[in-house]
Design an enzyme around this catalytic site. Structure first.
Site, PDB file in Angstrom:
ATOM      1  N   LYS A   1      32.093  14.828  -0.778  1.00 49.24           N
ATOM      2  CA  LYS A   1      31.561  13.471  -0.964  1.00 49.24           C
ATOM      3  C   LYS A   1      30.057  13.391  -0.741  1.00 49.24           C
ATOM      4  O   LYS A   1      29.441  14.293  -0.203  1.00 49.24           O
ATOM      5  CB  LYS A   1      32.334  12.491  -0.072  1.00 49.24           C
ATOM      6  CG  LYS A   1      33.683  12.152  -0.701  1.00 49.24           C
ATOM      7  CD  LYS A   1      34.436  11.089   0.039  1.00 49.24           C
ATOM      8  CE  LYS A   1      35.756  10.822  -0.697  1.00 49.24           C
ATOM      9  NZ  LYS A   1      36.690  10.007   0.078  1.00 49.24           N
TER      10      LYS A   1
ATOM     11  N   ARG B   1      42.179  15.883   3.002  1.00 50.50           N
ATOM     12  CA  ARG B   1      42.400  15.837   1.547  1.00 50.50           C
ATOM     13  C   ARG B   1      41.209  16.499   0.878  1.00 50.50           C
ATOM     14  O   ARG B   1      40.092  16.002   0.988  1.00 50.50           O
ATOM     15  CB  ARG B   1      42.520  14.353   1.143  1.00 50.50           C
ATOM     16  CG  ARG B   1      42.718  14.100  -0.331  1.00 50.50           C
ATOM     17  CD  ARG B   1      42.687  12.589  -0.600  1.00 50.50           C
ATOM     18  NE  ARG B   1      42.848  12.303  -1.998  1.00 50.50           N
ATOM     19  CZ  ARG B   1      41.884  12.390  -2.917  1.00 50.50           C
ATOM     20  NH1 ARG B   1      40.669  12.754  -2.562  1.00 50.50           N
ATOM     21  NH2 ARG B   1      42.136  12.108  -4.173  1.00 50.50           N
TER      22      ARG B   1
END
Ligand code: PMM
Length: 265
Positions: free
Chosen positions: A204, A244
């Site tokens: 991210k 995740r």
């Protein structure tokens, strides 16, 4: 938890697994790399993304859920839609992962209660098209914990069993890099809610921000896997239930190291 985004436009793996056979193959390779579960999503949630319609989401997701389930893989479905959750569970999914924590579709919580599967409630403040404008916090850890508590209460009121709930700080969703980092540092405050915590930081923006060189240019998403593994180790060491990630192998190793340190074996 390995990620398979069956989308043309997800920020880090969009377009790669858009075809069913490629997506199933990718899921199997994530399992071979050490994933315990594969998260299948058909709708991109990257900042600025616009929504697709339900029939398109079903068309993308269901064959991949069926294909992976037929191979014995534990599949979770990443969706904000009750109908997609229900049909994915009928197709074999064993967990519903809703980035909106049940806020995007009022039918989601009752649908999950009826399905009887575990439910990931992620911290969310609104749809992707304008979520960056909602990244306004005084004390981000306290506010995320408080907002998650409200969603937990809603899920329990809808009849979802407490032992089926998992929370998630929603890294990158209505958050700036400093908010994401504070949430990782403050994971114990989220664990204090009494539920397992899933952490989704893979590749991210905040990791790109941490890795950016002197000119401020972040490395591309697929060059953030070592940073993702470091984040996974930190999350696992603090007691996260799952992480995740897109590239499982480095994270599986990192999580193993965290576990060995915890067990001293
Ligand atoms: N992040 C994305 C999608 N789904 N689900 C959970 N529970 N937590 C997350 O942080 C999360 C998620 C966005 O990332 P992607 O586009 O790489 O899938």
């Amino acid at each position: 938890m390995g990620v398979v985004n069956v989308t043309p436009d997800s920020f880090s793996d969009g377009g790669h697994w858009f075809d069913t056979a490629a997506a199933v193959k990718r899921g199997l390779s994530l399992v071979a790399d050490g994933a315990d579960m594969v998260d299948v999503g058909g709708e991109s949630t990257r900042p600025g993304a616009t929504r697709i319609d339900e029939s398109e989401e079903l068309r993308r997701v269901l064959p991949v859920v069926r294909g992976l389930t037929a191979e014995g893989v534990l599949v979770s479905v990443d969706t904000m839609r009750a109908a997609v959750a229900e049909q994915a569970v009928s197709a074999g999914a064993v967990l519903v992962n809703d980035v909106s924590g049940g806020l995007a579709d009022r039918d989601m919580l009752p649908a999950v209660a009826a399905c009887g599967v575990p439910f990931v409630l992620m911290h969310w403040r609104g749809f992707s098209h304008d979520m960056n404008s909602r990244a306004v916090y005084g004390d981000v850890v306290a506010e995320v914990a408080e907002e998650l508590r409200a969603r937990i209460d809603a899920a329990l009121s809808a009849g979802i069993a407490p032992e089926r709930l998992v929370t998630d700080p929603g890294l990158g969703f209505a958050k700036e890099a400093r908010h994401d980092l504070a949430l990782v540092a403050g994971l114990s405050d989220l664990l204090a809610l009494g539920l397992p915590v899933l952490v989704g930081g893979s590749r991210k923006r905040f990791l790109g921000h941490v890795l950016a060189g002197e000119d401020g240019t972040p490395p591309p998403a697929h060059h953030r896997d070592a940073a993702t593994a470091a984040l996974s180790a930190i999350a696992a060491h603090q007691g996260a239930w799952a992480v995740r990630v897109h590239n499982v192998r480095p994270t599986a190793d990192a999580v193993r190291v965290a576990r060995a340190v915890a067990l001293r074996a």
